[in-house]
Design an enzyme around this catalytic site. Structure first.
Site, PDB file in Angstrom:
ATOM      1  N   GLY A 167     -72.522 -52.305 -27.737  1.00 14.39           N
ATOM      2  CA  GLY A 167     -73.134 -52.597 -26.654  1.00 14.39           C
ATOM      3  C   GLY A 167     -73.260 -51.522 -25.580  1.00 14.39           C
ATOM      4  N   PRO A 168     -74.327 -51.739 -24.546  1.00 11.64           N
ATOM      5  CA  PRO A 168     -74.540 -50.672 -23.826  1.00 11.64           C
ATOM      6  C   PRO A 168     -73.240 -50.135 -23.013  1.00 11.64           C
ATOM      7  CG  PRO A 168     -75.838 -52.435 -23.319  1.00 11.64           C
ATOM      8  CD  PRO A 168     -74.729 -52.991 -24.587  1.00 11.64           C
ATOM      9  N   PRO A 169     -73.270 -48.841 -22.608  1.00 11.76           N
ATOM     10  CA  PRO A 169     -72.058 -48.377 -21.841  1.00 11.76           C
ATOM     11  C   PRO A 169     -71.712 -49.249 -20.683  1.00 11.76           C
ATOM     12  CG  PRO A 169     -73.824 -46.721 -22.328  1.00 11.76           C
ATOM     13  CD  PRO A 169     -74.402 -47.837 -22.524  1.00 11.76           C
ATOM     14  N   THR A 195     -69.968 -51.969 -20.491  1.00 12.30           N
ATOM     15  CA  THR A 195     -69.969 -53.394 -20.634  1.00 12.30           C
ATOM     16  C   THR A 195     -68.653 -54.048 -20.886  1.00 12.30           C
ATOM     17  OG1 THR A 195     -70.639 -53.294 -22.915  1.00 12.30           O
ATOM     18  CG2 THR A 195     -72.288 -53.699 -21.233  1.00 12.30           C
ATOM     19  N   GLY A 196     -67.664 -52.970 -21.003  1.00 13.92           N
ATOM     20  CA  GLY A 196     -66.193 -53.571 -21.415  1.00 13.92           C
ATOM     21  C   GLY A 196     -65.787 -53.557 -22.654  1.00 13.92           C
ATOM     22  N   THR A 199     -64.284 -50.913 -24.234  1.00 13.98           N
ATOM     23  CA  THR A 199     -62.855 -50.290 -24.450  1.00 13.98           C
ATOM     24  C   THR A 199     -61.735 -51.318 -23.659  1.00 13.98           C
ATOM     25  OG1 THR A 199     -63.830 -48.371 -24.306  1.00 13.98           O
ATOM     26  CG2 THR A 199     -61.385 -48.274 -23.954  1.00 13.98           C
ATOM     27  N   GLU A 232     -95.732 -47.356   0.254  1.00 11.92           N
ATOM     28  CA  GLU A 232     -94.706 -48.536   0.024  1.00 11.92           C
ATOM     29  C   GLU A 232     -95.201 -49.511   0.435  1.00 11.92           C
ATOM     30  OE1 GLU A 232     -92.357 -48.134  -1.522  1.00 11.92           O
ATOM     31  OE2 GLU A 232     -92.399 -45.692  -1.610  1.00 11.92           O
TER      32      GLU A 232
END
Length: 663
Positions: free
Chosen positions: A236-238, A240-241, A243, A460
């Site tokens: 998964g992406p960095p 995300t839990g 570890t 803007e």
């Protein structure tokens, strides 16, 4: 409380440093006692020496030529005189040789010798004058031995460092370098993390909990003939839990848990990685059932044969080969499950990912709105918050945030509240925290000329106008021209969390992104460099539509995207030069079409664009209600409640419900 007399007293441990200290003290004492420091010898001058010589008190003068020092010996009659009473005392330590009464440092030897000879002739003296060279045996010995002592000491130090300790433990000295660096989790001393501390990730938690069950109750699964899985990999992406899930397994499992990183196997010495893999699985087998967790396994698990142009022996590949053998070879370990985590599963070797090694791939995705609310509940436990804090609002405010990002938001909000000397953290603190994390630090003192400020305001306002008038563009609910980080202004959106995206939705988003540059063209008939990030974004979107998603009629239903990354190091494009030219033309045509569309929308609403820009120049920050007053209600807004029923009145939404895109 009285001490128990029967308690054995701890004796001081013997250390080899004591021997070194005693040797050093002995050498210093030898040098100290062997010198003239504890004798009755005194220092004199040349004039006093000449006077003693004329008086006939001196029997011998010993001139040391290599130290420019002269030693003076007195006669027995001279020692009885009061003038020499200080040197007539007996020395503290007896000496085998004669001890001089005086010493002096002379300058030029020839002048000093001539003066003594002249005085002897004038007074008809028989004083003996001798010449000698003096050597310090101790210092010569010390300087001859010292280099060897230093070399041996450094060698011993390096050996102990390489062995991982002062003693020769298992393997002994340098051979300990091949031992595993895995940390064995101890639930009594280490901080325990449970599955309750992991919010969201329901599917991943269910898979991981089942792995723990395999080891706790293996008969439940093997009684029907099934086999316990060899391993599971968390992808998964960095942030995300991944570890965190492994920590929860370590806290929940009642079995030994070995934890280490993929880089711990890699060393400068050949064969160390494979040796550590063998030692790791040996330890786990001895303590089975056990779990091995390898974080960032892509450090050693990359596909073999890639980018190996030298043809030399690759230490990383040897380590991977040993890992493959240990996980599923002839000597397969029983009741040892391997957990691994990576955010680069696309580069892993196919042999590592096959069934029988990593039987399960658990995908840990970014949390959705419901899971973000649960994550906020976990991270807000230690934080003092106001009673009116709405977690649903915070979850809507942070689309695309990972668990680590949400933890950072909570911590930053607490710091902001403390900086303002508040007693509790409220909703505004969390909004400021999101602004700080996504956009950067606010720079109100940045020097901007009035002309530049006006250009930024219309830029803007152009984003706001186009996004408000297009159906599929993300509703813009906050605009600011206060500089943050490297951006001079920013527009905030509340994007819809879609699983699939259609061409008209992507085109509306591209048109809204180009609204800033289009507004500069419509109002000033000039363009500036302020649209760099806008152009970068739309170019990536257009290229993805043409080359990846097959959403272009001219190119057709073809994708040039390689999900396996097999062509990562390739030197050729997967299409011809003619096709590359067509791709470039279609990308440019797609972007220019949306740019012209944005100009048309702004020309139709030029008066509203000007009013919005003037209000932005006045307030610097405007919210959704300002857009409603100028444009009216947005007819495309569709909001659903928790039951899935559509809410028609969208004005009930908080104006701050947004995310940010830097310009």
């Amino acid at each position: 409380m009285a001490k128990d007399n029967n308690t054995p007293q701890k004796k001081p441990r013997f250390s080899s440093w004591w021997i070194y200290g005693l040797i050093a003290i002995f050498l210093i004492a030898f040098q100290f006692f062997g010198s003239d420091n504890l004798t009755s010898t005194k220092t004199t001058t040349t004039s006093e020496l000449q006077e003693y010589l004329r008086n006939g008190d001196i029997t011998k003068i010993l001139i040391i030529t290599n130290t420019n020092q002269a030693k003076v010996f007195l006669s027995d009659e001279a020692l009885a005189k009061d003038v020499h009473k200080d040197v007539s005392e007996k020395p503290l330590f007896p000496s085998t040789g004669s001890i001089p009464q005086y010493v002096l440092d002379y300058g030029d030897l020839q002048i000093f010798q001539n003066e003594i000879t002249e005085i002897k002739k004038e007074n008809n003296l028989d004083t003996i004058v001798e010449f000698d060279k003096e050597s310090n045996v101790f210092m010569e010995l010390l300087f001859s031995i010292l280099p060897f002592v230093l070399i041996i000491g450094i060698w011993i130090y390096l050996m102990r460092r390489m062995s991982g300790g002062a003693g020769g433990g298992a393997g002994g000295q340098i051979f300990n370098i091949g031992k595993s660096k895995a940390k064995l989790f101890d639930e009594k001393t280490d901080t325990r993390t449970s599955f309750k501390d992991v919010a969201g990730l329901e599917g991943a938690k269910e898979e991981v909990e089942e792995i723990v069950e395999f080891l706790k109750f293996p008969d439940k699964y093997t009684s029907l003939g099934g086999k316990i899985p060899k391993g599971a990999i968390l992808v998964g992406p960095p942030g995300t839990g991944k570890t965190l899930l492994a920590k929860a397994v370590a806290g929940e499992a009642k079995v030994p848990f070995f934890s280490l990183s993929g880089s711990d196997f890699v060393e400068m010495f050949v064969g160390v990685g494979a040796s550590r893999v063998r030692d790791l699985f040996k330890q786990a087998k001895d303590k089975s059932p056990a779990i091995i967790f390898i974080d960032e396994i892509d450090a050693i698990g990359r596909a073999r044969g890639k980018n190996n142009f030298t043809g030399s022996n690759d230490e990383r590949e040897n380590t991977l080969n040993q890992l493959l053998t240990e996980m599923d070879g002839f000597g397969t370990n029983t009741n040892v499950i391997v957990l691994a985590a990576t955010n680069r599963a696309d580069v892993l070797d196919k042999a590592l990912m096959r069934a029988g090694r990593f039987d399960r791939q658990i995908y840990v995705d970014l949390p959705d709105i419901r899971e973000r609310k649960e994550i906020f509940e976990v991270h807000l436990r230690p934080i003092k918050t106001s009673e009116t804090l709405d977690l649903d609002f915070l979850a809507k405010q942070t689309p695309g945030f990972s668990g680590a990002d949400i933890a950072n938001v909570c911590n930053e909000a607490a710091l902001i509240a403390a900086r303002k000397e508040k007693k509790a953290v409220n909703k505004q603190d969390f909004l400021d925290a999101v602004d700080r994390i996504v956009g950067g630090l606010e720079k109100k003192n940045k020097i901007i000329t009035p002309e530049e400020k006006k250009t930024i305001a219309y830029h803007e306002a152009g984003h706001a106008t186009v996004s408000w008038m297009l159906e599929h563009a993300a509703p813009l609910v906050k605009v600011t021209i206060v500089p943050r980080g490297q951006s001079l202004g920013s527009a905030w959106y509340l994007p819809e969390e879609r699983l699939i995206v259609r061409p008209d939705q992507m085109k509306d988003e591209m048109c809204a992104t180009l609204g800033g540059r289009a507004a500069e063209k419509v109002i000033f008939d000039k363009i500036s460099t302020g649209a760099l990030s806008d152009l970068e974004k739309v170019t990536k979107q257009a290229r993805a539509m043409v080359t990846i998603y097959g959403l272009n009629d001219q190119i057709g239903n073809i994708t040039y995207y390689d999900s396996s990354s097999q062509n990562e190091y390739g030197f050729t494009k997967p299409y011809s030069e003619e096709t590359a030219q067509v791709i470039d033309e279609e990308i440019s045509k797609l972007i220019e079409e949306q740019y012209r569309r944005a100009i048309e929308v702004l020309n139709e609403n030029k008066d509203k664009l000007t009013a919005l820009a003037e209000r932005l120049l006045e307030k610097e920050v405007i919210f959704k209600e300002d857009l409603v007053k100028i444009f009216g209600s947005r007819p495309f807004d569709k909001v659903f409640d928790k039951k899935g029923q559509e809410i028609v009145d969208t004005d009930e939404l908080a104006p701050e419900e947004s995310t940010k895109e830097n310009k």
